[in-house]
Motif scaffolding. Structure first.
Motif, PDB file in Angstrom:
ATOM      1  N   LEU A  43     108.903  15.900  36.865  1.00 41.86           N
ATOM      2  CA  LEU A  43     108.843  16.747  38.054  1.00 41.86           C
ATOM      3  C   LEU A  43     110.158  17.500  38.238  1.00 41.86           C
ATOM      4  CD1 LEU A  43     107.048  17.646  40.359  1.00 41.86           C
ATOM      5  CD2 LEU A  43     107.890  15.717  41.711  1.00 41.86           C
ATOM      6  N   ALA A  44     111.271  16.837  37.955  1.00 38.45           N
ATOM      7  CA  ALA A  44     112.569  17.510  38.059  1.00 38.45           C
ATOM      8  C   ALA A  44     112.649  18.675  37.080  1.00 38.45           C
ATOM      9  CB  ALA A  44     113.697  16.516  37.806  1.00 38.45           C
ATOM     10  N   HIS A  45     112.141  18.466  35.869  1.00 36.22           N
ATOM     11  CA  HIS A  45     112.134  19.548  34.880  1.00 36.22           C
ATOM     12  C   HIS A  45     111.219  20.677  35.338  1.00 36.22           C
ATOM     13  CE1 HIS A  45     111.012  21.072  30.637  1.00 36.22           C
ATOM     14  NE2 HIS A  45     112.175  21.606  30.981  1.00 36.22           N
ATOM     15  N   ALA A  46     110.098  20.341  35.942  1.00 35.69           N
ATOM     16  CA  ALA A  46     109.172  21.358  36.445  1.00 35.69           C
ATOM     17  C   ALA A  46     109.834  22.233  37.507  1.00 35.69           C
ATOM     18  CB  ALA A  46     107.916  20.702  36.999  1.00 35.69           C
ATOM     19  N   THR A  47     110.576  21.623  38.406  1.00 37.01           N
ATOM     20  CA  THR A  47     111.236  22.407  39.456  1.00 37.01           C
ATOM     21  C   THR A  47     112.300  23.320  38.871  1.00 37.01           C
ATOM     22  OG1 THR A  47     112.836  20.636  39.931  1.00 37.01           O
ATOM     23  CG2 THR A  47     110.784  20.617  41.169  1.00 37.01           C
ATOM     24  N   GLU A  48     112.985  22.853  37.832  1.00 35.81           N
ATOM     25  CA  GLU A  48     113.987  23.696  37.174  1.00 35.81           C
ATOM     26  C   GLU A  48     113.333  24.906  36.514  1.00 35.81           C
ATOM     27  OE1 GLU A  48     117.099  23.412  33.382  1.00 35.81           O
ATOM     28  OE2 GLU A  48     116.249  21.582  34.242  1.00 35.81           O
ATOM     29  N   LEU A  49     112.225  24.666  35.813  1.00 32.25           N
ATOM     30  CA  LEU A  49     111.495  25.766  35.185  1.00 32.25           C
ATOM     31  C   LEU A  49     110.992  26.760  36.225  1.00 32.25           C
ATOM     32  CD1 LEU A  49     109.372  23.694  32.632  1.00 32.25           C
ATOM     33  CD2 LEU A  49     111.308  25.191  32.080  1.00 32.25           C
ATOM     34  N   ALA A  50     110.511  26.244  37.350  1.00 29.45           N
ATOM     35  CA  ALA A  50     109.982  27.109  38.415  1.00 29.45           C
ATOM     36  C   ALA A  50     111.075  27.989  38.999  1.00 29.45           C
ATOM     37  CB  ALA A  50     109.346  26.252  39.501  1.00 29.45           C
ATOM     38  N   ARG A  51     112.236  27.414  39.267  1.00 27.71           N
ATOM     39  CA  ARG A  51     113.346  28.207  39.828  1.00 27.71           C
ATOM     40  C   ARG A  51     113.750  29.321  38.860  1.00 27.71           C
ATOM     41  NH1 ARG A  51     115.548  23.001  41.122  1.00 27.71           N
ATOM     42  NH2 ARG A  51     115.260  22.503  43.348  1.00 27.71           N
ATOM     43  N   GLN A  52     113.832  28.992  37.577  1.00 29.36           N
ATOM     44  CA  GLN A  52     114.219  30.000  36.587  1.00 29.36           C
ATOM     45  C   GLN A  52     113.217  31.144  36.548  1.00 29.36           C
ATOM     46  OE1 GLN A  52     114.544  27.693  32.991  1.00 29.36           O
ATOM     47  NE2 GLN A  52     116.516  26.782  33.553  1.00 29.36           N
ATOM     48  N   ALA A  53     111.931  30.808  36.581  1.00 25.20           N
ATOM     49  CA  ALA A  53     110.898  31.843  36.568  1.00 25.20           C
ATOM     50  C   ALA A  53     110.939  32.671  37.845  1.00 25.20           C
ATOM     51  CB  ALA A  53     109.524  31.206  36.386  1.00 25.20           C
ATOM     52  N   GLY A  54     111.111  32.007  38.978  1.00 23.16           N
ATOM     53  CA  GLY A  54     111.200  32.724  40.246  1.00 23.16           C
ATOM     54  C   GLY A  54     112.385  33.669  40.292  1.00 23.16           C
ATOM     55  N   GLY A  65      98.542  18.488  40.137  1.00 22.29           N
ATOM     56  CA  GLY A  65      98.084  17.951  41.405  1.00 22.29           C
ATOM     57  C   GLY A  65      99.039  18.240  42.544  1.00 22.29           C
ATOM     58  N   ASP A  66      98.941  17.428  43.605  1.00 25.19           N
ATOM     59  CA  ASP A  66      99.753  17.663  44.800  1.00 25.19           C
ATOM     60  C   ASP A  66     101.234  17.413  44.557  1.00 25.19           C
ATOM     61  OD1 ASP A  66      97.834  18.437  46.892  1.00 25.19           O
ATOM     62  OD2 ASP A  66      96.944  16.489  46.462  1.00 25.19           O
ATOM     63  N   GLY A  67     101.567  16.448  43.690  1.00 23.16           N
ATOM     64  CA  GLY A  67     102.964  16.222  43.380  1.00 23.16           C
ATOM     65  C   GLY A  67     103.591  17.438  42.733  1.00 23.16           C
ATOM     66  N   MET A  68     102.859  18.044  41.808  1.00 25.50           N
ATOM     67  CA  MET A  68     103.339  19.248  41.125  1.00 25.50           C
ATOM     68  C   MET A  68     103.441  20.414  42.094  1.00 25.50           C
ATOM     69  SD  MET A  68     104.257  19.909  38.017  1.00 25.50           S
ATOM     70  CE  MET A  68     104.249  21.099  36.656  1.00 25.50           C
ATOM     71  N   ALA A  69     102.408  20.614  42.902  1.00 25.15           N
ATOM     72  CA  ALA A  69     102.424  21.707  43.877  1.00 25.15           C
ATOM     73  C   ALA A  69     103.572  21.545  44.862  1.00 25.15           C
ATOM     74  CB  ALA A  69     101.091  21.763  44.617  1.00 25.15           C
ATOM     75  N   GLY A  70     103.748  20.304  45.360  1.00 21.69           N
ATOM     76  CA  GLY A  70     104.804  20.060  46.329  1.00 21.69           C
ATOM     77  C   GLY A  70     106.185  20.210  45.737  1.00 21.69           C
ATOM     78  N   GLY A  71     106.366  19.696  44.512  1.00 20.37           N
ATOM     79  CA  GLY A  71     107.669  19.798  43.875  1.00 20.37           C
ATOM     80  C   GLY A  71     108.058  21.234  43.586  1.00 20.37           C
ATOM     81  N   ILE A  72     107.130  22.000  43.005  1.00 18.42           N
ATOM     82  CA  ILE A  72     107.428  23.393  42.686  1.00 18.42           C
ATOM     83  C   ILE A  72     107.522  24.233  43.953  1.00 18.42           C
ATOM     84  CG2 ILE A  72     106.449  25.467  41.624  1.00 18.42           C
ATOM     85  CD1 ILE A  72     105.582  23.756  39.299  1.00 18.42           C
ATOM     86  N   GLY A  73     106.600  23.997  44.906  1.00 22.45           N
ATOM     87  CA  GLY A  73     106.682  24.720  46.165  1.00 22.45           C
ATOM     88  C   GLY A  73     107.992  24.452  46.886  1.00 22.45           C
ATOM     89  N   GLY A  74     108.429  23.202  46.855  1.00 24.70           N
ATOM     90  CA  GLY A  74     109.704  22.859  47.469  1.00 24.70           C
ATOM     91  C   GLY A  74     110.868  23.547  46.794  1.00 24.70           C
ATOM     92  N   ALA A  75     110.808  23.624  45.460  1.00 23.37           N
ATOM     93  CA  ALA A  75     111.887  24.272  44.712  1.00 23.37           C
ATOM     94  C   ALA A  75     111.971  25.767  45.024  1.00 23.37           C
ATOM     95  CB  ALA A  75     111.668  24.069  43.218  1.00 23.37           C
TER      96      ALA A  75
END
Length: 293
Positions: A43-54, A65-75
């Motif tokens: 999940l930490a890696h997912a949030t890093e990837l999301a921030r870079q893309a954003g 699922g919800d963990g992924m949505a919440g983690g990336i949405g939070g990031a």
């Protein structure tokens, strides 16, 4: 034409994530959109990837699922980046709250042509985690314990794992005294759980907070007081329709900041992930995230 980066949780729902993305990805590319796919290791890696893309101005698709949505949405909260969801987990509760279409063609059309809309996010702080941001809810009690059991279930999947986890958690639950402070007003009681909800759904399609809205700048705080175990099981069944809030054992208040404390080490969770133990504070961040829905 929009440019998308899909961040995929390869473990959400077994192979469901890859299958869900393949159908939507084909439709996006056929329409002329650019889509790149990143597979997360955690999940930490997912949030890093999301921030870079954003940061590159791309629409970030949270696939899982919800963990992924919440983690990336939070990031992405507070960054101005746009989030899209491709639901592929066990619960998909936030996607359900947003009313996202299930059919790939309808979902792809929304991702291609929908206008981003602001939604609230929830800042979570505790002694263990300095600060995290989530989308759906923060819950502390028998439900967090049930979710921990469900996440570790090996033989059951989906809703069945949640029911099995809930049964195990309820039958082993010990008396707990809560102190809940909502915008400075204290509520002390013995009970089973406290949920600070931005989204009405949690725990795989359970409508814990029927009055919750994702864009009103408030959290719906649901406090379930002590009750005979027989009555509590009946109340759990009522979570499917949200009628549990009519019972005298359930109290609902609204506020912007919620502090949850207890007289013993009660676990709390957020968006399907069990984080740590109480105390915890949840604070709404109004309109902090742009989402396609």
């Amino acid at each position: 034409m929009r440019q998308f980066t899909a961040v995929v949780n390869p473990t959400a729902g077994g192979s469901t994530s890859a299958a869900a993305l393949l159908q939507v990805a084909r439709l996006l590319r056929e329409a002329g959109a650019e889509l790149e796919t990143e597979y997360s290791r955690s999940l930490a890696h997912a949030t890093e990837l999301a921030r870079q893309a954003g940061d590159r101005g791309r629409v970030v698709l949270a696939v899982g699922g919800d963990g992924m949505a919440g983690g990336i949405g939070g990031a992405l909260s507070g960054t101005g980046a746009v989030l899209g969801l491709v639901p592929a987990g066990r619960g998909n509760d936030f996607a359900r709250m947003l009313g996202l279409p299930r059919e790939p063609a309808a979902l792809a059309g929304l991702l291609l042509h929908g206008e981003p809309r602001p939604v609230d996010t929830v800042e979570v702080t505790s002694a263990v985690h300095d600060r995290t941001v989530v989308l759906g809810s923060v819950y502390a009690g028998v439900d967090a314990l049930a979710n921990r059991h469900a996440n570790h279930a090996r033989l059951l999947r989906g809703t069945a794992s949640y029911y099995a986890g809930a049964l195990r958690a309820i039958t082993t639950w010990r008396r707990t005294r809560y102190r809940v402070t909502v915008d400075g007003q204290e509520h002390a009681f013995g009970g089973y759980t406290v949920v600070a909800a931005n989204s009405g759904y949690y725990g795989s399609n359970r409508l814990i907070a029927p009055g919750a809205r994702v864009d009103d700048g408030l959290l719906e705080v649901v406090m379930i007081h002590e009750a005979p175990r027989r009555l509590f099981f009946a109340l759990m069944n009522e979570l499917e329709s949200g009628t549990h809030v009519r019972r005298p054992q359930v109290r609902v208040v609204r506020g912007r900041e919620v502090r949850i404390e207890a007289d013993r080490a009660i676990p709390y969770g957020a968006d399907g992930e069990v984080e740590a133990v109480l105390p915890v504070t949840a604070r709404v961040l109004p309109g902090a995230l742009r989402v396609l829905y």
